[in-house]
Design an enzyme around this catalytic site. Structure first.
Site, PDB file in Angstrom:
ATOM      1  N   HIS A  98       0.863  -1.189   0.000  1.00 18.33           N
ATOM      2  CA  HIS A  98       0.000   0.000   0.000  1.00 18.33           C
ATOM      3  C   HIS A  98       0.903   1.244   0.000  1.00 18.33           C
ATOM      4  O   HIS A  98       1.944   1.263   0.653  1.00 18.33           O
ATOM      5  CB  HIS A  98      -0.909  -0.012   1.233  1.00 18.33           C
ATOM      6  CG  HIS A  98      -2.021   0.991   1.145  1.00 18.33           C
ATOM      7  ND1 HIS A  98      -1.806   2.324   1.365  1.00 18.33           N
ATOM      8  CD2 HIS A  98      -3.327   0.859   0.821  1.00 18.33           C
ATOM      9  CE1 HIS A  98      -2.959   2.977   1.193  1.00 18.33           C
ATOM     10  NE2 HIS A  98      -3.895   2.113   0.864  1.00 18.33           N
ATOM     11  N   GLU A 170      -3.781   2.006  -7.469  1.00 17.98           N
ATOM     12  CA  GLU A 170      -4.123   3.075  -6.549  1.00 17.98           C
ATOM     13  C   GLU A 170      -3.221   4.282  -6.814  1.00 17.98           C
ATOM     14  O   GLU A 170      -2.123   4.369  -6.249  1.00 17.98           O
ATOM     15  CB  GLU A 170      -3.923   2.612  -5.108  1.00 17.98           C
ATOM     16  CG  GLU A 170      -4.827   1.489  -4.688  1.00 17.98           C
ATOM     17  CD  GLU A 170      -5.207   1.618  -3.217  1.00 17.98           C
ATOM     18  OE1 GLU A 170      -6.404   1.606  -2.923  1.00 17.98           O
ATOM     19  OE2 GLU A 170      -4.304   1.760  -2.376  1.00 17.98           O
TER      20      GLU A 170
HETATM   21  C1  PEP Z   1      -6.979   3.045   0.323  1.00 23.98           C
HETATM   22  O1  PEP Z   1      -6.710   3.181   1.478  1.00 23.98           O
HETATM   23  O2  PEP Z   1      -6.526   2.063  -0.284  1.00 23.98           O
HETATM   24  C2  PEP Z   1      -7.863   4.019  -0.327  1.00 23.98           C
HETATM   25  C3  PEP Z   1      -8.135   3.836  -1.587  1.00 23.98           C
HETATM   26  O3  PEP Z   1      -8.336   5.049   0.426  1.00 23.98           O
HETATM   27  P1  PEP Z   1      -9.489   6.103   0.020  1.00 23.98           P
HETATM   28  O4  PEP Z   1     -10.643   5.280  -0.505  1.00 23.98           O
HETATM   29  O5  PEP Z   1      -9.830   6.802   1.305  1.00 23.98           O
HETATM   30  O6  PEP Z   1      -8.931   7.001  -1.007  1.00 23.98           O
END
Ligand code: PEP
Length: 253
Positions: A98, A170
């Site tokens: 992450h 992400e």
């Molecule tokens: C995450 O923590 O992987 C994430 C996508 O957070 P958020 O949805 O708050 O952007």
């Protein structure tokens, strides 16, 4: 449509609060929620055992993920939690790499790769996060950066070992911010990564999934989750609010 929705509760909730939120989520879920939607909850380590007990006792069709795991399997590594310990708790998924761990805990691609191997050996599905910063996004070669990140995380994986693997795109600039990439941006990144992975020996359409994470809310989930190439979502902030999280799940058609 087969989709996996993962609630990342991050560093929130003690184990009593986590049980409460989990029960609320369970009661709010429609009984006949599509069997093809996998709902996964990733609480802190301290809450995994309590929630696993509820899932097992009530035979719930919900799954648990750990937010991280050690790259070491056992030994003198104070403060670490191993894949063997997660396996014993019947944890199905584990988030690795992450961006918050890369940023705040200096997690490296090499350590992520070790974690991925350890998880796969124990049949725990790794949810491998990858994503670019805003500076990288602005540069011409951000796709090369993303491919390199993914490549390093899967080094040495063999087909006979991999039952399932999830890649979570992400973009760092979208996590916890008000910003989201366009649907086309998401599709472009996933398509490129998919194409890159298609030549890898472990890859097949069945065992490799691609999810999106970064400010998924009920306002954008319908568009994102009903896109064929997107196999689900990793949801941070909105997963702490059951009503919002249910709306996200219900937006899957
Ligand atoms: C995450 O923590 O992987 C994430 C996508 O957070 P958020 O949805 O708050 O952007």
């Amino acid at each position: 449509m087969n989709k996996t929705i993962i609630a990342n509760w991050k560093l929130n909730l003690d184990h009593l609060e986590a049980i409460q939120l989990f029960q609320k989520l369970n009661y709010s879920l429609d009984n006949d929620i599509d069997k093809k939607i996998k709902i996964v909850v990733a609480p802190s380590f301290t809450s995994l055992r309590s929630i696993q007990t509820i899932i097992e006792a009530d035979k719930l069709k919900l799954y648990l993920a750990s937010q991280d795991v050690s790259e070491f399997v056992e030994g003198a590594y104070t403060g670490e939690v191993s894949v063997t310990q997660l396996e014993k708790l019947k944890i199905s998924f584990c988030i690795v790499g992450h961006s918050e761990r890369r940023q705040h805990f200096n997690e490296t691609d090499e350590s992520i790769n070790l974690k991925v191997h350890n998880l796969i050996n124990k049949k725990i599905v790794p949810v491998i996060c990858f994503g670019e910063s805003i500076e990288q996004r602005k540069s011409e070669n951000y796709l090369d950066f993303l491919i390199e990140q993914v490549e390093k995380s899967i080094k040495g994986l063999r087909k006979d070992k991999v039952d399932e693997i999830i890649f979570a795109y992400e973009p760092v600039w979208a996590i916890g911010t008000g910003e989201t990439p366009s649907l086309q941006d998401i599709v472009d990144v996933i398509s490129n990564i998919k194409e890159f992975l298609s030549s890898k020996p472990f890859f097949d359409e069945e065992n490799t999934k691609f999810i999106y994470g970064g400010r998924v809310t009920p306002d954008n989930s319908k568009e994102i989750l009903n896109t064929k190439i997107v196999n689900g979502a990793l949801v941070g902030g909105a997963s702490l609010d059951v009503d919002k999280f249910i709306k996200i799940i219900e937006s899957i058609e």
